[in-house]
Design a protein around this motif. Structure first.
Motif, PDB file in Angstrom:
ATOM      1  N   LYS A   1      -0.959   2.069   6.637  1.00 51.10           N
ATOM      2  CA  LYS A   1       0.444   1.863   6.304  1.00 51.10           C
ATOM      3  C   LYS A   1       0.677   0.401   5.952  1.00 51.10           C
ATOM      4  O   LYS A   1       0.101  -0.504   6.543  1.00 51.10           O
ATOM      5  N   ASN A   2       1.524   0.169   4.948  1.00 52.39           N
ATOM      6  CA  ASN A   2       1.843  -1.203   4.569  1.00 52.39           C
ATOM      7  C   ASN A   2       2.533  -1.913   5.725  1.00 52.39           C
ATOM      8  O   ASN A   2       3.425  -1.347   6.374  1.00 52.39           O
ATOM      9  N   SER A   3       2.113  -3.137   5.974  1.00 56.95           N
ATOM     10  CA  SER A   3       2.670  -3.908   7.076  1.00 56.95           C
ATOM     11  C   SER A   3       3.269  -5.232   6.630  1.00 56.95           C
ATOM     12  O   SER A   3       3.841  -5.947   7.439  1.00 56.95           O
ATOM     13  N   MET A   4       3.140  -5.572   5.354  1.00 52.10           N
ATOM     14  CA  MET A   4       3.675  -6.842   4.875  1.00 52.10           C
ATOM     15  C   MET A   4       5.198  -6.846   4.980  1.00 52.10           C
ATOM     16  O   MET A   4       5.840  -5.803   4.858  1.00 52.10           O
ATOM     17  N   ALA A   5       5.754  -8.007   5.216  1.00 60.57           N
ATOM     18  CA  ALA A   5       7.196  -8.134   5.372  1.00 60.57           C
ATOM     19  C   ALA A   5       7.913  -7.651   4.127  1.00 60.57           C
ATOM     20  O   ALA A   5       7.384  -7.658   3.018  1.00 60.57           O
ATOM     21  N   ALA A   6       9.154  -7.207   4.347  1.00 62.63           N
ATOM     22  CA  ALA A   6       9.920  -6.650   3.240  1.00 62.63           C
ATOM     23  C   ALA A   6      10.209  -7.698   2.171  1.00 62.63           C
ATOM     24  O   ALA A   6      10.325  -7.380   0.992  1.00 62.63           O
TER      25      ALA A   6
ATOM     26  N   LEU B   1      -4.924   2.875 -16.230  1.00 63.00           N
ATOM     27  CA  LEU B   1      -5.367   1.767 -15.380  1.00 63.00           C
ATOM     28  C   LEU B   1      -5.901   2.320 -14.073  1.00 63.00           C
ATOM     29  O   LEU B   1      -5.610   3.453 -13.678  1.00 63.00           O
ATOM     30  N   ALA B   2      -6.681   1.511 -13.393  1.00 63.18           N
ATOM     31  CA  ALA B   2      -7.187   1.796 -12.047  1.00 63.18           C
ATOM     32  C   ALA B   2      -6.980   0.539 -11.217  1.00 63.18           C
ATOM     33  O   ALA B   2      -7.405  -0.551 -11.612  1.00 63.18           O
ATOM     34  N   TRP B   3      -6.328   0.698 -10.069  1.00 60.72           N
ATOM     35  CA  TRP B   3      -5.977  -0.466  -9.249  1.00 60.72           C
ATOM     36  C   TRP B   3      -6.099  -0.125  -7.766  1.00 60.72           C
ATOM     37  O   TRP B   3      -5.486   0.831  -7.296  1.00 60.72           O
ATOM     38  N   PRO B   4      -6.909  -0.891  -7.000  1.00 60.76           N
ATOM     39  CA  PRO B   4      -6.952  -0.704  -5.539  1.00 60.76           C
ATOM     40  C   PRO B   4      -5.616  -1.111  -4.928  1.00 60.76           C
ATOM     41  O   PRO B   4      -5.196  -2.261  -5.035  1.00 60.76           O
ATOM     42  N   ILE B   5      -4.959  -0.181  -4.299  1.00 58.57           N
ATOM     43  CA  ILE B   5      -3.608  -0.417  -3.779  1.00 58.57           C
ATOM     44  C   ILE B   5      -3.660  -1.483  -2.690  1.00 58.57           C
ATOM     45  O   ILE B   5      -4.464  -1.412  -1.766  1.00 58.57           O
ATOM     46  N   GLN B   6      -2.769  -2.460  -2.798  1.00 55.34           N
ATOM     47  CA  GLN B   6      -2.717  -3.578  -1.867  1.00 55.34           C
ATOM     48  C   GLN B   6      -1.491  -3.468  -0.972  1.00 55.34           C
ATOM     49  O   GLN B   6      -0.519  -2.768  -1.288  1.00 55.34           O
ATOM     50  N   ASP B   7      -1.569  -4.184   0.129  1.00 55.21           N
ATOM     51  CA  ASP B   7      -0.456  -4.203   1.070  1.00 55.21           C
ATOM     52  C   ASP B   7       0.683  -5.016   0.479  1.00 55.21           C
ATOM     53  O   ASP B   7       0.497  -6.163   0.061  1.00 55.21           O
ATOM     54  N   GLY B   8       1.864  -4.448   0.444  1.00 56.38           N
ATOM     55  CA  GLY B   8       3.015  -5.148  -0.109  1.00 56.38           C
ATOM     56  C   GLY B   8       3.900  -4.206  -0.901  1.00 56.38           C
ATOM     57  O   GLY B   8       3.726  -2.983  -0.887  1.00 56.38           O
ATOM     58  N   ARG B   9       4.853  -4.781  -1.596  1.00 51.87           N
ATOM     59  CA  ARG B   9       5.810  -4.009  -2.394  1.00 51.87           C
ATOM     60  C   ARG B   9       5.409  -4.117  -3.866  1.00 51.87           C
ATOM     61  O   ARG B   9       5.551  -5.181  -4.479  1.00 51.87           O
TER      62      ARG B   9
ATOM     63  N   ALA C   1       9.707   3.213  -7.506  1.00 45.53           N
ATOM     64  CA  ALA C   1      10.289   2.415  -6.427  1.00 45.53           C
ATOM     65  C   ALA C   1       9.184   1.927  -5.496  1.00 45.53           C
ATOM     66  O   ALA C   1       8.140   2.574  -5.362  1.00 45.53           O
ATOM     67  N   PRO C   2       9.372   0.790  -4.843  1.00 46.30           N
ATOM     68  CA  PRO C   2       8.322   0.268  -3.943  1.00 46.30           C
ATOM     69  C   PRO C   2       7.971   1.228  -2.813  1.00 46.30           C
ATOM     70  O   PRO C   2       6.840   1.218  -2.322  1.00 46.30           O
ATOM     71  N   ALA C   3       8.923   2.087  -2.400  1.00 45.89           N
ATOM     72  CA  ALA C   3       8.656   2.989  -1.278  1.00 45.89           C
ATOM     73  C   ALA C   3       7.600   4.032  -1.606  1.00 45.89           C
ATOM     74  O   ALA C   3       7.008   4.618  -0.692  1.00 45.89           O
ATOM     75  N   LEU C   4       7.339   4.294  -2.881  1.00 50.76           N
ATOM     76  CA  LEU C   4       6.343   5.293  -3.245  1.00 50.76           C
ATOM     77  C   LEU C   4       4.928   4.801  -2.976  1.00 50.76           C
ATOM     78  O   LEU C   4       4.018   5.606  -2.781  1.00 50.76           O
ATOM     79  N   LEU C   5       4.711   3.505  -3.016  1.00 49.13           N
ATOM     80  CA  LEU C   5       3.391   2.943  -2.730  1.00 49.13           C
ATOM     81  C   LEU C   5       3.460   2.264  -1.362  1.00 49.13           C
ATOM     82  O   LEU C   5       3.398   1.040  -1.252  1.00 49.13           O
ATOM     83  N   ASP C   6       3.602   3.090  -0.325  1.00 50.09           N
ATOM     84  CA  ASP C   6       3.786   2.537   1.016  1.00 50.09           C
ATOM     85  C   ASP C   6       2.495   2.482   1.820  1.00 50.09           C
ATOM     86  O   ASP C   6       2.520   2.191   3.008  1.00 50.09           O
ATOM     87  N   ARG C   7       1.349   2.790   1.205  1.00 47.73           N
ATOM     88  CA  ARG C   7       0.057   2.677   1.870  1.00 47.73           C
ATOM     89  C   ARG C   7      -0.912   1.948   0.948  1.00 47.73           C
ATOM     90  O   ARG C   7      -0.731   1.942  -0.267  1.00 47.73           O
ATOM     91  N   HIS C   8      -1.934   1.365   1.552  1.00 44.03           N
ATOM     92  CA  HIS C   8      -2.882   0.586   0.760  1.00 44.03           C
ATOM     93  C   HIS C   8      -4.307   0.967   1.146  1.00 44.03           C
ATOM     94  O   HIS C   8      -4.561   1.487   2.236  1.00 44.03           O
ATOM     95  N   GLY C   9      -5.217   0.693   0.236  1.00 43.62           N
ATOM     96  CA  GLY C   9      -6.624   1.006   0.462  1.00 43.62           C
ATOM     97  C   GLY C   9      -7.242   1.798  -0.660  1.00 43.62           C
ATOM     98  O   GLY C   9      -8.205   1.352  -1.293  1.00 43.62           O
ATOM     99  N   PRO C  10      -6.729   3.015  -0.943  1.00 43.96           N
ATOM    100  CA  PRO C  10      -7.326   3.805  -2.029  1.00 43.96           C
ATOM    101  C   PRO C  10      -7.077   3.170  -3.395  1.00 43.96           C
ATOM    102  O   PRO C  10      -6.327   2.202  -3.535  1.00 43.96           O
ATOM    103  N   THR C  11      -7.712   3.723  -4.399  1.00 38.46           N
ATOM    104  CA  THR C  11      -7.552   3.251  -5.776  1.00 38.46           C
ATOM    105  C   THR C  11      -6.550   4.135  -6.498  1.00 38.46           C
ATOM    106  O   THR C  11      -6.698   5.362  -6.511  1.00 38.46           O
ATOM    107  N   LEU C  12      -5.545   3.504  -7.057  1.00 37.60           N
ATOM    108  CA  LEU C  12      -4.525   4.223  -7.826  1.00 37.60           C
ATOM    109  C   LEU C  12      -4.965   4.325  -9.279  1.00 37.60           C
ATOM    110  O   LEU C  12      -5.372   3.327  -9.879  1.00 37.60           O
ATOM    111  N   ARG C  13      -4.862   5.528  -9.830  1.00 38.65           N
ATOM    112  CA  ARG C  13      -5.180   5.752 -11.240  1.00 38.65           C
ATOM    113  C   ARG C  13      -3.956   6.338 -11.923  1.00 38.65           C
ATOM    114  O   ARG C  13      -3.389   7.336 -11.447  1.00 38.65           O
TER     115      ARG C  13
END
Length: 723
Positions: free
Chosen positions: A421-426, A138-146, A54-66
């Motif tokens: 914390k993610n700040s992009m609009a819903a 995969l490895a992905w830098p977490i971005q702001d958003g859903r 669900a989008p709520a699980l990735l509610d922060r951005h910056g680190p790299t998700l593996r």
């Protein structure tokens, strides 16, 4: 003091031990040298088509998700925006991870739906990150958003079974853990030092340095048997305490001692001081004053010439009192201002009565603690200014500064590691396509389109084109197979060159982007087309395609956006109204009232001229009673707003060219493209030809005052017959 030091040491040692243990556990168990915190492998089984977060699980951005997955089948792991994943899995059965409780507990939700095969995920281009072919990580830098993480079978089939490990890589996290470990060890060492430190044994100090007055037991203070000496003329008008001769208060009032000599006795003492003492009459020094007997022998006789005349006693005269010798005692510390200390040490105040002289028989009695030359100049200072206090205070300040600096460093570095914390609009919004993906779409179209043209394969063309372009292509293939059954006049391969991409933002499907490019086999024209994707699982297809002449300058596609109500209100006319006016203009010809609303392209002017000639020639036929040519809008216009505020509009028009047959006559198509749709059938009522036109035009803003500019009109015969 010792209790406070040990207590502080215990607290520091305990805190340092806890911090060091936490730092070691985090550095070597949770994180590791790769700066990654990973969950244990978790088994996910789904009878549906995917396992998705669900989008709520990735509610922060910056680190790299593996993400790493393993299973019996080849798996696909990808990350995409929620709007793409949601549309892709719409109506399909899948498992959704709705929450996470560390270290490895996931809450799941089963969504029911169809279980038919989906488009293989590797063929879609909207993934922001996905596993490479043959890989399942995969490895992905977490971005702001859903965003959602998707794990599914690589071929898009149902029944997914995978063991998945999630990890978050934070830069410098391992180093921060080591820093915490080092800080803990440092605090632990400091605490142990405070606990185990013993104060060094110091040599006995002189009595002058002590702050207590020693008590003298069983000791007598010897006194002088002679009369008191004449007071010093320079002595102050107050008395000095015999118990502390070095401490004189300048403010003490003069007190008359009961043992003070009478004026006659004082005069006698003064005359005796003027006579020289006999050297042999001075007694030897005595080591301990307590062992001295009180002397009783009279002083040695002096020569008669030198003896002073005896004083005449008076009836009221009393014998001079015996005054004890002054004893220098150590002074207790006094807290005095520098000015008071200087005033107390003034020569006018110090020395009066400090020692007693007796020119007659005296005993030199050593004091309990004679002041030395060093002690004479020593000052009594407040406790806060003492060297021992200053040293201990400095040590405390340095320790506090060290701990504060370490805490500040740890806080600064640790706070910098906390993901934002993610700040992009819903509401999700993204460009329809990236530049690289758009170029890849155009390149694939060039390849597939040329293969479809060579074989006139409408099914193959349907994989890359949509209506109205597909309808024109299919009609062209039908005509080609009729007029060139041997396949000798197939079109030569061509390609769209140097594509310029305009990708507006979209919040839902369908999504579109515009391409303006050159044409390899037509240097005198350009291609202006719209690619559209109906759903997240569908391919990109070319839906609108026109070929304006190079003499017509199309607007720049850079910065295109989808129109808002405010944008449409700024236009000279609404796109739907323009489509109707254009149909009326083409139906009525160049002299129609709507002609003044448009600036025709060279192709449109040529089309109108050709239709006028066809009408005249067909009407001249004896079996044709009349000819009509009618245009009508088809479908809804596609509108894009350019960076200048004008509207780039793509629309379709249908045209029916109708010939009415004279009563009693019949007619049929004998040649030309129309024969591909009507095979030598005789009609008694009418003959018709149906055309499909694709149009591109620019609607200016109201403020410009210019007419609507027609960029290109491209017709294609799509049907023919009669009645």
């Amino acid at each position: 003091m010792r209790f406070a030091r040990i207590t502080l040491g215990l607290l520091l040692a305990l805190g340092g031990l806890v911090v060091a243990a936490a730092g070691a556990f985090a550095a070597f168990w949770l994180v590791g040298p790769d700066n990654t915190i990973s969950t244990p492998a978790r088994e996910f089984d789904s009878s549906g088509l995917a396992v998705v977060t669900a989008p709520a699980l990735l509610d922060r951005h910056g680190p790299t998700l593996r993400v790493t997955a393993s299973g019996d089948k080849p798996l696909f792991v990808g990350v995409a925006q929620d709007l793409d994943v949601r549309d892709y899995l719409s109506g399909a059965a899948h498992t959704r991870l709705v929450n996470f409780d560390p270290p490895a507990t996931f809450g799941t939700q089963e969504l029911k739906g169809r279980t038919g095969k989906l488009t293989p995920p590797g063929e879609l281009d909207w993934w922001v990150a996905h596993s490479a072919p043959g890989s399942q990580s995969l490895a992905w830098p977490i971005q702001d958003g859903r965003y959602d993480v998707v794990v599914m079978n690589a071929d898009g089939t149902p029944a997914v079974g995978a063991q998945v490990t999630f990890g978050v890589q934070v830069n410098r996290l391992f180093g921060i853990c080591l820093l915490v470990l080092g800080a803990g060890v440092l605090v632990l060492a400091l605490g142990l030092t405070l606990i185990l430190r013993r104060r060094p044994t110091k040599a006995p100090e002189k009595l002058k340095d002590t702050t207590e007055i020693p008590v003298i037991k069983n000791q007598r203070i010897p006194v002088l048997v002679s009369t008191a000496p004449t007071p010093d003329r320079n002595a102050p008008a107050y008395r000095v305490s015999p118990f502390a001769p070095d401490r004189v208060s300048p403010f003490a009032p003069e007190r008359v001692s009961p043992f003070a000599p009478t004026p006659a006795a004082a005069e006698q003492l003064q005359s005796e001081e003027a006579a020289p003492e006999h050297p042999a009459a001075q007694p030897e020094p005595i080591e301990h004053p307590a062992a001295l007997p009180v002397p009783t022998e009279p002083a040695p006789a002096q020569p008669a010439a030198e003896q002073p005349a005896p004083a005449q006693p008076t009836p009221a005269a009393r014998p001079a009192p015996v005054r004890p010798a002054p004893v220098a005692l150590p002074a207790a510390p006094m807290f005095m201002t520098p000015a008071a200390v200087a005033r107390a040490k003034s020569p006018a105040l110090i020395g009066a009565g400090a020692s007693a002289r007796n020119d007659r028989t005296t005993y030199d009695v050593p004091s309990i603690a004679e002041p030395t030359a060093e002690s004479d100049g020593a000052e009594t200072v407040p406790l806060a200014d003492s060297p021992e206090f200053v040293k201990s205070d400095e040590a405390v300040r340095r320790t506090a500064a060290l701990l504060a600096s370490g805490a500040l460093l740890l806080t600064a570095t640790s706070c910098g590691l906390v993901p934002a914390k993610n700040s992009m609009a819903a509401v999700d919004s993204r460009p329809a396509v990236t530049l690289a993906d758009a170029q890849a779409v155009v390149q694939r179209y060039n390849e597939v389109n040329n293969r479809a043209n060579q074989t006139r394969d409408a099914k193959l063309a349907a994989t890359i084109e949509g209506n109205p372009t597909l309808a024109q292509t299919e009609a062209g293939f039908v005509i080609g197979r009729k007029l060139d059954a041997a396949g000798k006049e197939v079109s030569k391969p061509f390609s769209y060159t140097d594509p310029e991409i305009g990708a507006p933002q979209f919040t839902a499907y369908p999504m579109r982007f515009v391409v303006s490019s050159g044409v390899s086999d037509a240097p005198g024209s350009r291609q202006l087309g719209v690619w559209q994707r109906e759903s997240a699982g569908g391919p990109w297809k070319l839906t609108h395609s026109v070929y304006p002449s190079k003499s017509v300058e199309p607007p720049s596609v850079d910065g295109l956006r989808t129109p808002t109500v405010a944008d449409l209100n700024q236009l000279r006319s609404q796109p739907a109204s323009v489509a109707k006016d254009l149909a009326a203009y083409l139906t009525g010809g160049a002299k129609s009232p709507q002609a003044k609303l448009f600036t025709p392209s060279p192709g449109l002017a040529k089309l109108l001229e050709l239709r006028a000639k066809s009408k005249a020639s067909d009407t001249a036929e004896p079996y044709i009673a009349s000819v009509t040519d009618t245009f009508a809008p088809s479908g809804a216009p596609l509108t894009f707003i350019t960076s200048s505020g004008d509207a780039l509009v793509f629309l379709s028009l249908t045209e029916r060219y109708l010939q009415r047959v004279e009563p009693g006559s019949n007619a049929y198509w004998t040649s030309g493209e129309a024969t591909a749709f009507s095979n030598m059938v005789k009609y008694t009522q009418n003959l018709y030809q149906d055309y499909l036109h694709q149009v591109a035009l620019v609607i200016p803003a109201k403020s410009s005052g210019t007419a609507v500019q027609i960029l290109s009109v491209d017709p294609q015969l799509v049907g023919a017959g009669g009645a």
